[in-house]
Design a protein around this motif. Sequence first.
Motif, PDB file in Angstrom:
ATOM      1  N   ALA A 394      72.818   7.427   2.070  1.00 28.57           N
ATOM      2  CA  ALA A 394      73.764   8.524   1.853  1.00 28.57           C
ATOM      3  C   ALA A 394      73.207   9.555   0.877  1.00 28.57           C
ATOM      4  O   ALA A 394      73.303  10.767   1.103  1.00 28.57           O
ATOM      5  CB  ALA A 394      75.093   7.974   1.347  1.00 28.57           C
ATOM      6  N   ALA A 395      72.627   9.066  -0.211  1.00 30.90           N
ATOM      7  CA  ALA A 395      72.106   9.985  -1.229  1.00 30.90           C
ATOM      8  C   ALA A 395      70.965  10.826  -0.678  1.00 30.90           C
ATOM      9  O   ALA A 395      70.915  12.050  -0.881  1.00 30.90           O
ATOM     10  CB  ALA A 395      71.654   9.192  -2.455  1.00 30.90           C
ATOM     11  N   LEU A 396      70.032  10.176   0.030  1.00 32.24           N
ATOM     12  CA  LEU A 396      68.895  10.912   0.578  1.00 32.24           C
ATOM     13  C   LEU A 396      69.332  11.833   1.719  1.00 32.24           C
ATOM     14  O   LEU A 396      68.834  12.956   1.852  1.00 32.24           O
ATOM     15  CB  LEU A 396      67.816   9.942   1.061  1.00 32.24           C
ATOM     16  CG  LEU A 396      67.122   9.127  -0.042  1.00 32.24           C
ATOM     17  CD1 LEU A 396      66.141   8.128   0.568  1.00 32.24           C
ATOM     18  CD2 LEU A 396      66.401  10.033  -1.034  1.00 32.24           C
ATOM     19  N   GLY A 397      70.266  11.349   2.545  1.00 34.18           N
ATOM     20  CA  GLY A 397      70.765  12.186   3.634  1.00 34.18           C
ATOM     21  C   GLY A 397      71.465  13.432   3.121  1.00 34.18           C
ATOM     22  O   GLY A 397      71.264  14.532   3.654  1.00 34.18           O
ATOM     23  N   LYS A 398      72.257  13.284   2.081  1.00 30.63           N
ATOM     24  CA  LYS A 398      72.966  14.430   1.498  1.00 30.63           C
ATOM     25  C   LYS A 398      71.977  15.457   0.964  1.00 30.63           C
ATOM     26  O   LYS A 398      72.237  16.665   0.989  1.00 30.63           O
ATOM     27  CB  LYS A 398      73.895  13.947   0.386  1.00 30.63           C
ATOM     28  CG  LYS A 398      74.778  15.036  -0.197  1.00 30.63           C
ATOM     29  CD  LYS A 398      75.730  14.465  -1.234  1.00 30.63           C
ATOM     30  CE  LYS A 398      76.609  15.563  -1.817  1.00 30.63           C
ATOM     31  NZ  LYS A 398      77.536  15.017  -2.853  1.00 30.63           N
ATOM     32  N   ALA A 399      70.828  14.966   0.488  1.00 33.23           N
ATOM     33  CA  ALA A 399      69.803  15.867  -0.050  1.00 33.23           C
ATOM     34  C   ALA A 399      68.881  16.407   1.038  1.00 33.23           C
ATOM     35  O   ALA A 399      67.942  17.159   0.747  1.00 33.23           O
ATOM     36  CB  ALA A 399      68.976  15.133  -1.112  1.00 33.23           C
ATOM     37  N   GLY A 400      69.124  16.033   2.299  1.00 39.55           N
ATOM     38  CA  GLY A 400      68.311  16.519   3.397  1.00 39.55           C
ATOM     39  C   GLY A 400      66.934  15.880   3.468  1.00 39.55           C
ATOM     40  O   GLY A 400      65.990  16.478   3.998  1.00 39.55           O
ATOM     41  N   ILE A 401      66.804  14.657   2.963  1.00 43.40           N
ATOM     42  CA  ILE A 401      65.512  13.967   2.952  1.00 43.40           C
ATOM     43  C   ILE A 401      65.512  12.911   4.053  1.00 43.40           C
ATOM     44  O   ILE A 401      66.351  12.005   4.058  1.00 43.40           O
ATOM     45  CB  ILE A 401      65.250  13.317   1.585  1.00 43.40           C
ATOM     46  CG1 ILE A 401      65.162  14.405   0.502  1.00 43.40           C
ATOM     47  CG2 ILE A 401      63.964  12.484   1.622  1.00 43.40           C
ATOM     48  CD1 ILE A 401      65.074  13.866  -0.904  1.00 43.40           C
TER      49      ILE A 401
END
Length: 437
Positions: A394-401
């Motif tokens: 979730a954290a990486l997805g939210k950051a577009g990674i």
Amino acid sequence: MLKVAKFGGSSMADAGQYQKIRDIIRSDPSRRVVVVSAAGKRSAGDNKITDLLYLCYAHLQYGVSCDGIYQMIRERYGDIHRELGLRVDLEGVLDRLRSQMEQGISRDELVSRGEYLSALLMADYLGFTFVDAAQWLFFHYDGTIDQEKSYAALRALARDKCVVIPGFYGLMPDGKLRTLTRGGSDITGALAAAALDADVYENWTDVSGILMADPRIVDHPRSIERATYSELRQLSYSGAQVLHEMTIFPVREKNIPLNIRNTNEPDHPGTLITESFVEAPNPERFVTGIAGKCDFSIVTVSKKGLSGAVGTLRAILEVFENNSIPVAHTPSGIDCISLAMPTEALTPNQYSLLDELRSEIRPDSIQINDHIAVIAVVGRKMAFRVGTSGKIFAALGKAGINIRMISQGPDEQAIILGVDNKDYADAIRVLYNAFVK
């Protein structure tokens, strides 16, 4: 209670640092064994004494004068000697060393003299007994350490005494000095702690313990309060700038706690490392640290029926072994297996590897992805923390990674993921903010 205290090069850089060490030793009577490095840098543009000694040796080999470099060494130790009002005959020692250099000193003996000089001065300053590493740290002919002989010798030399020991070198069976790898003073300290069955091995440096993330990426990361030896191993393997595994092996073998401390912040508790803990110090913060490295390649071998084929995985790994390519991680699917390795290890042997894989495995396809960064989120019992992987995604997805690889072993210790090199620093920051802040 016995503590073995090892002080690194930054802690030995000048007279002011010696005074800090004296205060640290005097504050705890159990610190009776001190291991020291050669003088390190006093500032960013300064020189390490060991580097200057290597330069001296190079000059001697090519018949070029090293007088200017040697004078820098004289002045560094001379300043410490003068400012602290020491009595040891430093000039005599330096004159004899210069004479040895003219007569053909070995490289190992010459570069070991930084630690030797540091220990002479520190023993004088503390009023401790100087114990030369050559009196107790013994090598076999193959370069491995004779632990039984070394441990017995140090126990006899240090019994009921307060001693200062130079790190970094020992004695070969033929009587010649031999140095350990760079950073070898850490190994000397760990060996001394193990030999004397110390209650704690303190490693004093210029940081207040191990940091939870790279300070070049994350602003003011927290120090790790406590970690297990296994977590330290995982962080080191994954790219964190922590003590090398060889450094800690002697104390881990005897289950001696390792405490990493800061000479410039002696009241900070630093990081305490032991084999295990009853529970995490903060149940809400179960991530110990985040570390990673860039420039990996992922080789993916696909073949129908791969998951049910006996011996295929072994055969694939043998091909990598035959081509001298170390495999760091092996995430897999049903009919494919991916193998991650440093790109620098793959590049020289890539074509021979591909030819052999096609010949021996007969895969349906082989795909190579370069420019991958591998990141490890390290902690205790993460497999039993509901939602940990989801929080990462979730954290990486939210950051577009985009996540290019993920792997979690059954040891509950680390979640390994791959991202593009260009996203590496952002991914470290995102994960740190998600799990630590």
